[in-house]
Design an enzyme around this catalytic site. Sequence first.
Site, short mmCIF file in Angstrom:
data_model
loop_
_atom_site.label_atom_id
_atom_site.label_comp_id
_atom_site.label_asym_id
_atom_site.label_seq_id
_atom_site.Cartn_x
_atom_site.Cartn_y
_atom_site.Cartn_z
N ASN A 181 0.81 -1.23 0.00
CA ASN A 181 0.00 0.00 0.00
C ASN A 181 0.84 1.28 0.00
O ASN A 181 0.30 2.37 -0.15
CB ASN A 181 -1.01 -0.02 1.15
CG ASN A 181 -2.11 -1.05 0.88
OD1 ASN A 181 -2.28 -1.51 -0.26
ND2 ASN A 181 -2.87 -1.42 1.91
N ILE A 206 -15.64 7.61 -2.99
CA ILE A 206 -14.48 8.42 -3.40
C ILE A 206 -14.81 9.92 -3.30
O ILE A 206 -14.13 10.75 -3.89
CB ILE A 206 -13.99 8.07 -4.82
CG1 ILE A 206 -15.13 8.11 -5.83
CG2 ILE A 206 -13.30 6.72 -4.84
CD1 ILE A 206 -14.63 8.11 -7.27
N ASP A 207 -15.88 10.22 -2.55
CA ASP A 207 -16.31 11.62 -2.47
C ASP A 207 -15.22 12.54 -1.90
O ASP A 207 -15.10 13.70 -2.32
CB ASP A 207 -17.59 11.74 -1.62
CG ASP A 207 -17.42 11.13 -0.24
OD1 ASP A 207 -17.04 9.95 -0.15
OD2 ASP A 207 -17.62 11.84 0.76
N GLN A 208 -14.40 12.04 -0.98
CA GLN A 208 -13.36 12.90 -0.39
C GLN A 208 -12.23 13.18 -1.38
O GLN A 208 -11.64 14.26 -1.35
CB GLN A 208 -12.81 12.29 0.90
CG GLN A 208 -13.84 12.08 1.98
CD GLN A 208 -14.57 13.38 2.34
OE1 GLN A 208 -13.97 14.37 2.72
NE2 GLN A 208 -15.88 13.36 2.20
N ARG A 249 -17.06 1.66 -1.00
CA ARG A 249 -15.77 2.37 -0.94
C ARG A 249 -15.90 3.67 -1.72
O ARG A 249 -15.53 3.77 -2.89
CB ARG A 249 -14.67 1.45 -1.44
CG ARG A 249 -14.57 0.20 -0.58
CD ARG A 249 -13.48 -0.73 -0.97
NE ARG A 249 -12.16 -0.23 -0.63
CZ ARG A 249 -11.04 -0.92 -0.86
NH1 ARG A 249 -11.09 -2.10 -1.40
NH2 ARG A 249 -9.88 -0.41 -0.53
N ASP A 282 -7.06 -3.94 8.11
CA ASP A 282 -6.45 -5.00 7.29
C ASP A 282 -5.92 -6.16 8.14
O ASP A 282 -5.44 -7.15 7.59
CB ASP A 282 -5.30 -4.42 6.44
CG ASP A 282 -5.82 -3.49 5.34
OD1 ASP A 282 -7.04 -3.48 5.10
OD2 ASP A 282 -5.00 -2.77 4.75
C1 EPZ Z 1 -6.69 1.73 1.78
O1 EPZ Z 1 -7.94 1.69 1.09
C2 EPZ Z 1 -6.05 0.39 1.56
N1 EPZ Z 1 -5.88 0.19 0.12
C3 EPZ Z 1 -6.89 -0.71 2.18
O2 EPZ Z 1 -6.15 -1.90 2.08
C4 EPZ Z 1 -7.13 -0.42 3.65
O3 EPZ Z 1 -8.05 -1.35 4.17
C5 EPZ Z 1 -7.72 0.99 3.83
O4 EPZ Z 1 -6.86 1.97 3.16
C6 EPZ Z 1 -7.84 1.40 5.29
O5 EPZ Z 1 -6.61 1.36 5.92
C7 EPZ Z 1 -4.83 0.68 -0.52
O6 EPZ Z 1 -3.97 1.33 0.06
C8 EPZ Z 1 -4.72 0.40 -1.97
P1 EPZ Z 1 -9.85 4.62 2.91
P2 EPZ Z 1 -8.76 3.03 0.82
O7 EPZ Z 1 -10.05 5.65 1.88
O8 EPZ Z 1 -7.78 4.12 0.56
C9 EPZ Z 1 -14.45 5.87 3.58
C10 EPZ Z 1 -5.78 -4.15 1.65
O9 EPZ Z 1 -6.25 -5.21 2.13
N2 EPZ Z 1 -14.24 6.84 2.48
O10 EPZ Z 1 -8.90 4.91 4.03
O11 EPZ Z 1 -9.78 2.72 -0.18
C11 EPZ Z 1 -14.43 4.44 3.07
O12 EPZ Z 1 -15.68 4.06 2.58
C12 EPZ Z 1 -6.69 -3.00 1.33
O13 EPZ Z 1 -4.58 -3.98 1.39
C13 EPZ Z 1 -15.23 7.75 2.18
O14 EPZ Z 1 -16.29 7.78 2.81
O15 EPZ Z 1 -9.42 3.24 2.23
C14 EPZ Z 1 -14.00 3.71 4.31
O16 EPZ Z 1 -15.12 3.48 5.13
C15 EPZ Z 1 -8.12 -3.33 1.49
N3 EPZ Z 1 -15.01 8.64 1.17
C16 EPZ Z 1 -13.07 4.68 5.03
O17 EPZ Z 1 -13.35 5.96 4.45
C17 EPZ Z 1 -13.85 8.65 0.45
O18 EPZ Z 1 -13.73 9.48 -0.46
C18 EPZ Z 1 -11.58 4.41 4.87
O19 EPZ Z 1 -11.26 4.23 3.50
C19 EPZ Z 1 -12.85 7.74 0.77
C20 EPZ Z 1 -13.06 6.83 1.80
#
Ligand code: EPZ
Length: 430
Positions: free
Chosen positions: A23, A124-126, A122, A305
């Site tokens: 990651n 992507i609004d942020q 998941r 994770d």
């Molecule tokens: C990263 O995903 C990792 N992926 C994930 O690892 C990991 O589980 C996750 O971070 C949390 O640590 C990569 O690095 C490629 P987030 P990411 O944005 O970036 C919400 C693995 O097994 N959210 O931190 O997609 C979202 O729905 C994978 O290696 C919004 O609401 O995670 C979630 O509930 C799986 N709006 C929370 O935030 C947004 O725009 C955290 O998601 C973005 C996220």
Amino acid sequence: MEQYAIKGGNPLVGDVEIGGAKNAALPILAASAMTDETVYIENMPDVRDTKVLLDAMQSIGVMIKSTGRHSVILNAGNINSLTVDSEGIKKIRASYYLLGALLGKYKHAEVALPGGCDIGCRAIDQHIKGFRALGADVSIRHGLIRATAERLTGSHIYMDVVSVGATINVMMAAAMAEGMTIIENAAKEPHVVDLANFLNSMGANIKGAGTDVIRIKGVSRLHGTEYTIIPDQIEAGTFMFAAAVTKGDVTVKNVIPKHLESITAKLREIGCEVEEADDCIRVVASKPLRHTQVKTLPYPGFPTDMQPQITVALAMSRGTSIVTESIFENRFKYVDELTRMGANIKVEGNTAIIDGVEKYTGASISAPDLRAGAALVIAALAAEGDTIMDAIKYIERGYEDFHVKLQGLGAQIEVVQTEKDFQKFKLKTG
Ligand code: EPZ
């Protein structure tokens, strides 16, 4: 179709070398496209997600040369397209990092909507909010996200949720915006810090990564660099829990113990001995495991994770444990598979109530996603009898040579193709 054949019952014993962090590697590879000069990257994990991203980058004209299994040279001086829409890229989450990287450098990018593990909604609004705050026009059309701007200007952005992906994406775009960007409520994960260090080594001006507030003073160009990716916190944690569940004695080498503190703390709480040295950690599980409670949280909290791995340990511990998943709403899908192996777990919403059982028994199971797949392998290694596991391609997304590293610790695990291979494995392992 490839499957894992596993015979449980052997405690895992020995040393295992941990690779580079998937990651961290993914955003670092994407950010390599932000300079026309050559970038050398070391300690690259050789996993499927990084291969897919490298293929996608090659498809838009990035020159990529592998100089060894874990090192790669990239040169993006001759990019010929700002649209990334290859078939593979739709399957990985990190595709969206090319959006931040290309938008930052070229002020325009179109990338297929991200896929990734099916662990809940998941959003992507942020990411979109951050790009817009920098002055980009963002739209979604025909399965592609398009971000475009005449110029990007620094801004003050408050993230509504702590998001690794959004923090990274906005940091990349802001690195080449005009003026100062401040990201509040930023993610603090080690891979966020690693990307900031990488960008700074290319001439970016990023301060505060690893805290809630990241300050980015935009620069007009980035230059080439040589960089070594940090060790994979989750790969290390997975082997540490494998030691605990199989009642073994495993030393994970080439790790940063600081990144593993929440994992170490929980292992001690459930009765393991954990010894830390400069760049390795030894986990010894000589006593029965005890129950505990755990809630997943952004770093430095207990990582989502690692949630399936700790659940597998608690389901074989004495007493009743509670695991609360606070990051992704659908990350307990593997519980059905674990139940086939004898676990006693009730899932209510984002909480798993676990009544520990004495032992697991081998079964026919399937890996539902990357981390859950790895956790089920650990359960199978502790189980009585044989397990056959489908869908191991998920595990290969993020663990390099998983079964080979486990074999090195004494595990009886092989990749098989057919029922006949499985029968042969059973005969061989007795
Ligand atoms: C990263 O995903 C990792 N992926 C994930 O690892 C990991 O589980 C996750 O971070 C949390 O640590 C990569 O690095 C490629 P987030 P990411 O944005 O970036 C919400 C693995 O097994 N959210 O931190 O997609 C979202 O729905 C994978 O290696 C919004 O609401 O995670 C979630 O509930 C799986 N709006 C929370 O935030 C947004 O725009 C955290 O998601 C973005 C996220």
